[in-house]
Design a protein around this motif. Sequence first.
Motif, short mmCIF file in Angstrom:
data_model
loop_
_atom_site.label_atom_id
_atom_site.label_comp_id
_atom_site.label_asym_id
_atom_site.label_seq_id
_atom_site.Cartn_x
_atom_site.Cartn_y
_atom_site.Cartn_z
N VAL A 162 0.83 -1.21 0.00
CA VAL A 162 0.00 0.00 0.00
C VAL A 162 0.86 1.25 0.00
CG1 VAL A 162 -1.63 1.33 1.39
CG2 VAL A 162 -2.00 -1.11 1.05
N LEU A 163 1.85 1.28 0.88
CA LEU A 163 2.72 2.46 0.95
C LEU A 163 3.55 2.63 -0.33
CD1 LEU A 163 4.02 2.21 4.63
CD2 LEU A 163 2.28 3.76 3.72
N ALA A 164 3.96 1.52 -0.93
CA ALA A 164 4.74 1.61 -2.16
C ALA A 164 3.94 2.23 -3.30
CB ALA A 164 5.23 0.22 -2.57
N PHE A 165 2.63 2.10 -3.24
CA PHE A 165 1.79 2.72 -4.26
C PHE A 165 1.47 4.17 -3.91
CE2 PHE A 165 -2.42 3.90 -5.85
CZ PHE A 165 -2.25 3.70 -7.22
N VAL A 166 1.17 4.44 -2.64
CA VAL A 166 0.69 5.77 -2.24
C VAL A 166 1.81 6.80 -2.18
CG1 VAL A 166 -0.29 7.06 -0.30
CG2 VAL A 166 -1.34 4.92 -1.02
N LEU A 167 2.91 6.44 -1.56
CA LEU A 167 3.96 7.44 -1.30
C LEU A 167 4.55 8.04 -2.58
CD1 LEU A 167 5.80 5.94 1.80
CD2 LEU A 167 3.90 7.56 1.69
#
Length: 267
Positions: A162-167
Motif C-alpha cells: 500500500v505504501l509503495a503505491f501511495v507514497l
Amino acid sequence: MSVHVPAETLADYAGGRLSVDDARTWPAEVHLEACAECRQELARLAPPPVRSMLDDAFTGVLTQATTGPRPVRRRRLRRLSRRWGTWSMMSWAVMTATAIAAAFLLDRAFPLGPSVVLLLSPVTPLAGLAVAWSRHGDPAWETIAGTARAGADLLLRRTVAVLAFVLPLLAVAGWRLGTQPALWLLPSLAFTSATLLLGGLIGVSRAAAVLGGAWVLAIAFPALVAVRLPALMSPDSVPGWIVAAVVLTGLVVLRAGEDHRRLKSWN
C-alpha cells in the motif's frame, strides 16, 4: 501371461465385451500395463468415440507439456500477488490515484487555500489497508486465513504494498506543489502505524475507518471550511510527527506478534 494378449481378447476388451468377473480381464490388464505393443493394438481396436477421446487426451497432455512453464509462472505471480495484495485493491488504487490527482488540481486552482494534498496525505493509505485486510475483498480469504503465516507477516507485506503505491504519488504531487516532503510523508507513516496498532484491538478495517473518519471530520473538513491549514500540518508540527511515527512504528513492531497472530479484519 508369457505371450501377448490374443487378438480376440483384445477386441473384446476394447469393445467393452469383457465383464469384471471375466477370467480373461485381469490377465489382459496386467499384461497391458507392461506391453507397449499390445497397448498400441488396443488403441487401434478401440471404437471411434474412444479413439477420439484418447486423441484429445494425448493432445491435451502434449500441449500442457510443451507450455508447462507458463502455468507455473502464472501460479507464482498469483502467489506473489496474494502475499503482497489482492486484486480487489485495483479499484482502491484507481480511486486513490484519482483522489490525489483531484487534490493536486484543486491546490493548483486555489493556491491561497489550505493544501488538499496535505490534508489528504495522512489518510490516503488507510483505505488501502482496509481493502487489503478485508474478508469481503479477498476471494481467497478462508484459504489464506488457514495458512501458518497469515498474521503479522502478511499484514506487513500488504502494508508495504500500500505504501509503495501511495507514497510515490504523494511525492510527485508534493514536489510539483513545492511542499516539504516531511509534511505529507510523516503523517502518512504515523497514521499507517496507528491503524496497524489499533487494528490489533478492533480489527484493521475498523481501525482504518475510525482513524480516517476522525481525521476528516475533526481536521480536514474544518480546515477547508475555515480556509486555513491546521497547525498539525504546519512546518512546526514536523518534530511531533517524527516522534509519533517512530513511537507508533516501534509499538507496531513490538506488538505485531501478539496483536496479529491470525488474519482478521474485524474483531
